[in-house]
Enzyme design. Sequence first.
Site, short mmCIF file in Angstrom:
data_model
loop_
_atom_site.label_atom_id
_atom_site.label_comp_id
_atom_site.label_asym_id
_atom_site.label_seq_id
_atom_site.Cartn_x
_atom_site.Cartn_y
_atom_site.Cartn_z
N TYR A 12 0.81 -1.22 0.00
CA TYR A 12 0.00 0.00 0.00
C TYR A 12 0.85 1.28 0.00
CZ TYR A 12 0.45 -0.74 5.11
OH TYR A 12 0.92 -0.97 6.39
N LYS B 43 5.07 4.57 4.68
CA LYS B 43 5.72 3.64 3.73
C LYS B 43 5.92 4.33 2.37
CE LYS B 43 5.66 -0.19 6.36
NZ LYS B 43 6.87 -0.86 6.84
C1 HXC Z 1 -6.09 3.67 18.07
C2 HXC Z 1 -4.03 3.58 19.11
C3 HXC Z 1 -3.97 2.17 18.92
C4 HXC Z 1 -5.09 1.55 18.27
C5 HXC Z 1 -2.17 2.80 19.93
N1 HXC Z 1 -2.89 3.91 19.74
N2 HXC Z 1 -2.80 1.73 19.45
N3 HXC Z 1 -5.08 4.32 18.69
N4 HXC Z 1 -6.11 2.34 17.85
N5 HXC Z 1 -5.13 0.23 18.05
C6 HXC Z 1 -2.57 5.26 20.17
C7 HXC Z 1 -2.46 5.35 21.68
O1 HXC Z 1 -3.73 5.49 22.27
C8 HXC Z 1 -1.62 6.62 21.85
O2 HXC Z 1 -2.37 7.77 21.65
C9 HXC Z 1 -0.66 6.51 20.65
O3 HXC Z 1 -1.28 5.64 19.69
C10 HXC Z 1 0.67 5.95 21.03
O4 HXC Z 1 0.45 4.70 21.64
P1 HXC Z 1 1.51 4.05 22.65
O5 HXC Z 1 1.08 2.68 22.94
O6 HXC Z 1 1.75 4.98 23.79
O7 HXC Z 1 2.82 4.11 21.75
P2 HXC Z 1 4.04 3.17 21.68
O8 HXC Z 1 4.22 2.39 22.94
O9 HXC Z 1 5.12 4.01 21.22
O10 HXC Z 1 3.64 2.09 20.54
C11 HXC Z 1 3.71 2.38 19.18
C12 HXC Z 1 2.61 1.64 18.41
C13 HXC Z 1 2.57 0.15 18.77
C14 HXC Z 1 2.86 1.86 16.91
C15 HXC Z 1 1.28 2.27 18.77
O11 HXC Z 1 1.54 -0.51 18.05
C16 HXC Z 1 3.87 -0.55 18.53
O12 HXC Z 1 4.76 -0.50 19.36
N6 HXC Z 1 4.04 -1.24 17.41
C17 HXC Z 1 5.30 -1.92 17.04
C18 HXC Z 1 5.11 -3.25 16.38
C19 HXC Z 1 4.15 -3.23 15.24
O13 HXC Z 1 3.31 -2.34 15.09
N7 HXC Z 1 4.25 -4.23 14.35
C20 HXC Z 1 3.38 -4.31 13.16
C21 HXC Z 1 4.09 -3.76 12.00
S1 HXC Z 1 3.29 -4.32 10.54
P3 HXC Z 1 -3.02 8.64 22.88
O14 HXC Z 1 -3.54 9.87 22.22
O15 HXC Z 1 -4.10 7.77 23.44
O16 HXC Z 1 -1.92 8.90 23.85
C22 HXC Z 1 3.61 -3.20 9.34
C23 HXC Z 1 3.26 -3.50 7.91
C24 HXC Z 1 2.13 -4.42 7.73
O17 HXC Z 1 4.10 -2.18 9.57
C25 HXC Z 1 1.85 -4.80 6.31
C26 HXC Z 1 0.72 -5.78 6.25
C27 HXC Z 1 0.47 -6.41 4.94
#
Ligand code: HXC
Length: 278
Positions: free
Chosen positions: A148, A163
């Site tokens: 995407y 991306k």
């Molecule tokens: C809405 C959300 C949310 C959700 C987090 N937030 N998850 N909002 N829906 N599901 C909001 C939180 O409420 C907060 O806002 C803000 O995002 C930051 O969240 P934190 O948890 O404090 O941040 P952090 O600990 O830094 O985590 C970052 C993250 C997390 C991106 C949110 O998911 C993470 O660590 N991800 C790393 C691993 C990952 O995502 N792997 C998948 C990659 S796959 P507020 O305003 O409430 O404070 C990929 C490609 C996929 O990239 C391709 C597929 C085909």
Amino acid sequence: MFQPDLLSGKRILVTGGGTGLGKSMGKRFVELGAELLICGRRENVLAETAAELGKISNRAVRTHSIDIRDPDGVERMMDWAFADGAIDILVNNAAGNFIAKTETLSHRAVDSVLGIVLHGTTYCTLAAGRRWIEAKHKGVILSILATYAWTGSPFVVPSAMAKAGVLALMQSLAVEWGGKGIRTVSIAPGPFPTKGAWDRLVPPAMADRWEKAGPMKRVGEHIELANLAAYLVSDMADYINGDCITIDGGRWLQGASMFHHLSALTEEQWAAMRPKKS
Ligand code: HXC
């Protein structure tokens, strides 16, 4: 498929290398003779992966804990990575993503994904590139994107924006840095099951539909992506610069093509539509 020493003598840094696709690529790299460095946010996860992969490597896998959203931290990490001699390959794999209705996203939610994927990847790329240019050392940068990146996608909008930005970064630097011996390549994977992605991106009720979608009706196997990554970063791919290779079984093309729904027609339905001979 590969010579066992394909990556021998290569020092490779994989961001987000403790888990998921980063770990699978790292495993393949050490199997093919590379020296591996991995970084990520969780020290204990990195240590476990390093111990596991160290068993198949002839050298210890080194680790560095970092959140790549911190530009000063990225500089310190690159000082560490280049301390005993330059790395040869940077793999921008670390990512953050979750599904959400876009109108519900808070500023912090948007910033968290853009911060990791767009800014963090850029910090790592510039920090490695600057060091390579200064030392006149050849380098390869591989970035993991998503299909995407060029279509955009609802419900993962910050990730799609980020991306797309990383694709532009890779394409731009292919031209700007190609003459300095630095090559950029990207991979756009379709779905490859990982805990990080599945927990955040696949609603349980839709898992089956998601996993069986696309012309090939399956998801990717990590080894398929790891082998592609190994080839692209190797000297065998030395003339590939700036390109992005898709590995998704044709899934995004199916989504984009106008008549893909006709795959559901039966032989009888096709036969009934054929013009009758008069
Ligand atoms: C809405 C959300 C949310 C959700 C987090 N937030 N998850 N909002 N829906 N599901 C909001 C939180 O409420 C907060 O806002 C803000 O995002 C930051 O969240 P934190 O948890 O404090 O941040 P952090 O600990 O830094 O985590 C970052 C993250 C997390 C991106 C949110 O998911 C993470 O660590 N991800 C790393 C691993 C990952 O995502 N792997 C998948 C990659 S796959 P507020 O305003 O409430 O404070 C990929 C490609 C996929 O990239 C391709 C597929 C085909």
